[in-house]
Design a protein around this motif. Structure first.
Motif, short mmCIF file in Angstrom:
data_model
loop_
_atom_site.label_atom_id
_atom_site.label_comp_id
_atom_site.label_asym_id
_atom_site.label_seq_id
_atom_site.Cartn_x
_atom_site.Cartn_y
_atom_site.Cartn_z
N ARG A 161 5.75 -10.18 -24.79
CA ARG A 161 5.87 -10.97 -26.03
C ARG A 161 6.29 -12.40 -25.71
N GLY A 162 5.52 -13.35 -26.22
CA GLY A 162 5.87 -14.76 -26.07
C GLY A 162 5.57 -15.35 -24.70
N LYS A 163 5.00 -14.58 -23.79
CA LYS A 163 4.68 -15.11 -22.47
C LYS A 163 3.45 -16.03 -22.56
N ASP A 164 3.41 -17.05 -21.69
CA ASP A 164 2.38 -18.07 -21.78
C ASP A 164 1.10 -17.76 -21.03
N ARG A 192 -0.73 -12.56 -22.66
CA ARG A 192 -1.18 -12.58 -24.06
C ARG A 192 -2.18 -11.45 -24.32
#
Length: 231
Positions: free
Chosen positions: A203-206, A211
């Motif tokens: 979650r929230g990783k770039d 994603r």
């Protein structure tokens, strides 16, 4: 020595009953073949392990029960120590799904000339089911066993053909879904719990991979919850 099989091994033993001979790959302490032979549920067995120490323990247990003439021990990897058609049933349990797949691939002549394989993968069940579907096997029976929070999947496999029509059957098993196995909800809950950990870790990783993994986990959890509503 009185052997008490775990719920997992009891389910596997039940799937073996009816055969005259069996081999237990990765036998560890040899509880499964000793119990089956001592109970007159199979006539002969071969206990196989890649490590010498567990096999020595197996030999002692076999001796304690006076079963030296009925149970043979063999040191070796996978199915390599067996001849095609040597036993009616081969059990490969307690290993990862990828390792079980590799065992079947490495000695396909042995695997495909056995009346019945009983497989209990610890993980990667989806990959193992797909391999079986693509390589001339059919899953004729599936069982679940529960020990604490863990749900174990047991597959009874025979030569033949099968085609999965629902992608979720690779994960949950055709027979579990078709027969609404009483432990299916617990299996789904376990898979959701594991997938939720993956979702939270991504979650929230770039990164693009993270994603994609997050979205895949979201979609998978949604599908599993939809199946659970129908139980």
């Amino acid at each position: 020595m009185n052997i008490q099989l775990s719920p997992r091994l009891k389910v596997i033993a039940d799937c073996v009953i009816g055969a005259k001979s069996m081999a237990d790959i990765g036998t560890d302490h040899g509880y499964l073949p000793v119990t089956l032979v001592a109970g007159n549920q199979v006539s002969t067995a071969i206990a196989v392990d890649v490590n010498k120490m567990p096999l020595e323990k197996t030999k002692k247990i076999i001796s304690t029960h006076g079963l030296e003439k009925s149970i043979e021990t063999r040191l070796g990897s996978g199915l390599s120590v067996l001849e095609p058609g040597e036993v009616e049933v081969i059990v490969i349990a307690g290993m990862g799904g990828l390792l079980i797949r590799d065992c079947l691939k490495a000695d396909s002549a042995v695997a495909q000339n056995t009346k019945k394989l009983i497989l209990q993968p610890m993980n990667n069940q989806k990959i193992l089911r797909r391999y079986l579907e693509e390589n001339g096997y059919q899953i004729t029976r599936e069982e679940l066993a529960q020990e604490d929070e863990r749900i174990y999947e047991v597959m009874v496999v025979e030569p033949g053909e099968m085609v999965f029509t629902n992608p979720l059957e690779y994960d949950l098993g055709h027979h579990f879904m078709a027969n609404k196995h009483p432990l299916l909800k617990a299996l789904i809950d376990r898979k959701i719990s594991l997938e939720e950990k993956i979702r939270e870790n991504t979650r929230g990783k770039d990164t693009s991979f993270a994603r994609q993994q997050f979205l895949a986990s979201e979609a998978y959890i949604k599908k599993l919850n939809e199946v659970k509503k129908c139980l």
